[in-house]
Design a protein around this motif. Sequence first.
Motif, mmCIF file in Angstrom:
data_model
loop_
_atom_site.group_PDB
_atom_site.id
_atom_site.type_symbol
_atom_site.label_atom_id
_atom_site.label_comp_id
_atom_site.label_asym_id
_atom_site.label_seq_id
_atom_site.Cartn_x
_atom_site.Cartn_y
_atom_site.Cartn_z
ATOM 1 N N PHE A 1 4.164 7.590 5.607
ATOM 2 C CA PHE A 1 4.254 8.191 4.275
ATOM 3 C C PHE A 1 5.093 9.464 4.319
ATOM 4 O O PHE A 1 5.925 9.698 3.447
ATOM 5 C CB PHE A 1 2.858 8.472 3.712
ATOM 6 N N LEU B 1 0.657 0.942 7.841
ATOM 7 C CA LEU B 1 0.548 2.140 7.022
ATOM 8 C C LEU B 1 -0.052 3.275 7.841
ATOM 9 O O LEU B 1 -1.032 3.086 8.556
ATOM 10 C CB LEU B 1 -0.329 1.870 5.797
ATOM 11 N N ARG C 1 2.137 1.735 -3.517
ATOM 12 C CA ARG C 1 1.048 2.243 -4.367
ATOM 13 C C ARG C 1 0.744 3.707 -4.070
ATOM 14 O O ARG C 1 0.488 4.497 -4.978
ATOM 15 C CB ARG C 1 -0.198 1.391 -4.182
ATOM 16 N N LEU C 2 0.766 4.055 -2.795
ATOM 17 C CA LEU C 2 0.523 5.448 -2.396
ATOM 18 C C LEU C 2 1.618 6.360 -2.943
ATOM 19 O O LEU C 2 1.329 7.445 -3.460
ATOM 20 C CB LEU C 2 0.436 5.547 -0.875
ATOM 21 N N ALA C 3 2.864 5.919 -2.860
ATOM 22 C CA ALA C 3 3.980 6.716 -3.382
ATOM 23 C C ALA C 3 3.824 6.928 -4.886
ATOM 24 O O ALA C 3 4.025 8.043 -5.392
ATOM 25 C CB ALA C 3 5.308 6.033 -3.071
ATOM 26 N N LYS C 4 3.447 5.858 -5.599
ATOM 27 C CA LYS C 4 3.260 5.966 -7.044
ATOM 28 C C LYS C 4 2.102 6.912 -7.379
ATOM 29 O O LYS C 4 2.215 7.750 -8.285
ATOM 30 C CB LYS C 4 3.017 4.585 -7.638
ATOM 31 N N ALA C 5 1.003 6.799 -6.662
ATOM 32 C CA ALA C 5 -0.157 7.668 -6.913
ATOM 33 C C ALA C 5 0.166 9.122 -6.590
ATOM 34 O O ALA C 5 -0.219 10.034 -7.333
ATOM 35 C CB ALA C 5 -1.349 7.191 -6.089
ATOM 36 N N PHE C 6 0.876 9.340 -5.484
ATOM 37 C CA PHE C 6 1.287 10.694 -5.100
ATOM 38 C C PHE C 6 2.169 11.307 -6.188
ATOM 39 O O PHE C 6 1.949 12.444 -6.615
ATOM 40 C CB PHE C 6 2.038 10.643 -3.763
ATOM 41 N N ALA D 1 -0.078 8.005 8.014
ATOM 42 C CA ALA D 1 0.350 9.275 7.420
ATOM 43 C C ALA D 1 1.796 9.568 7.810
ATOM 44 O O ALA D 1 2.582 10.086 7.007
ATOM 45 C CB ALA D 1 -0.568 10.404 7.868
ATOM 46 N N ALA E 1 0.833 -1.209 0.000
ATOM 47 C CA ALA E 1 0.000 0.000 0.000
ATOM 48 C C ALA E 1 0.865 1.255 0.000
ATOM 49 O O ALA E 1 0.533 2.239 -0.674
ATOM 50 C CB ALA E 1 -0.936 -0.013 1.210
ATOM 51 N N LEU E 2 1.986 1.232 0.738
ATOM 52 C CA LEU E 2 2.885 2.388 0.754
ATOM 53 C C LEU E 2 3.470 2.624 -0.636
ATOM 54 O O LEU E 2 3.529 3.770 -1.103
ATOM 55 C CB LEU E 2 4.000 2.192 1.783
#
Length: 123
Positions: free
Chosen positions: A107, A102, A55-60, A104, A52-53
């Motif tokens: 991240f 995961l 994926r979050l980095a890629k989306a960000f 905030a 998830a981290l």
Amino acid sequence: EARVPVLQLRFDGWLPVDLTTAGGEDSDAVDRVLREVFATASDAEGSQAALALARLAKAFAKAWKLEGAAKGLPSSTVWACLAACFLQSEGLLGPSAGRLRLSAGLFAALLAFVVRLGRRAHR
């Protein structure tokens, strides 16, 4: 067969060098290796948090237009690799992995890690 740029570098300050991966099966191999790395978290929930981290980095990066090797920026694959590197450096992946969840704060720590990497001279 299409080649997907992962990273663009300059050798000796002037010669452009593209690190690429072929589309299709090779891309799947990179994803498979990253999943194996993320699976080294201390438990299944940690493995899911690692994925998830990434994926979050890629989306960000995509949302803020911070990805794209063709533009001289890290590719989405590089962002996933940065997440893995960060988690390993924090002792959250590997044989003696700590508890990974995961948040905030996690991240934000990943982004701070990326900023620190960007400040170092690379030779």
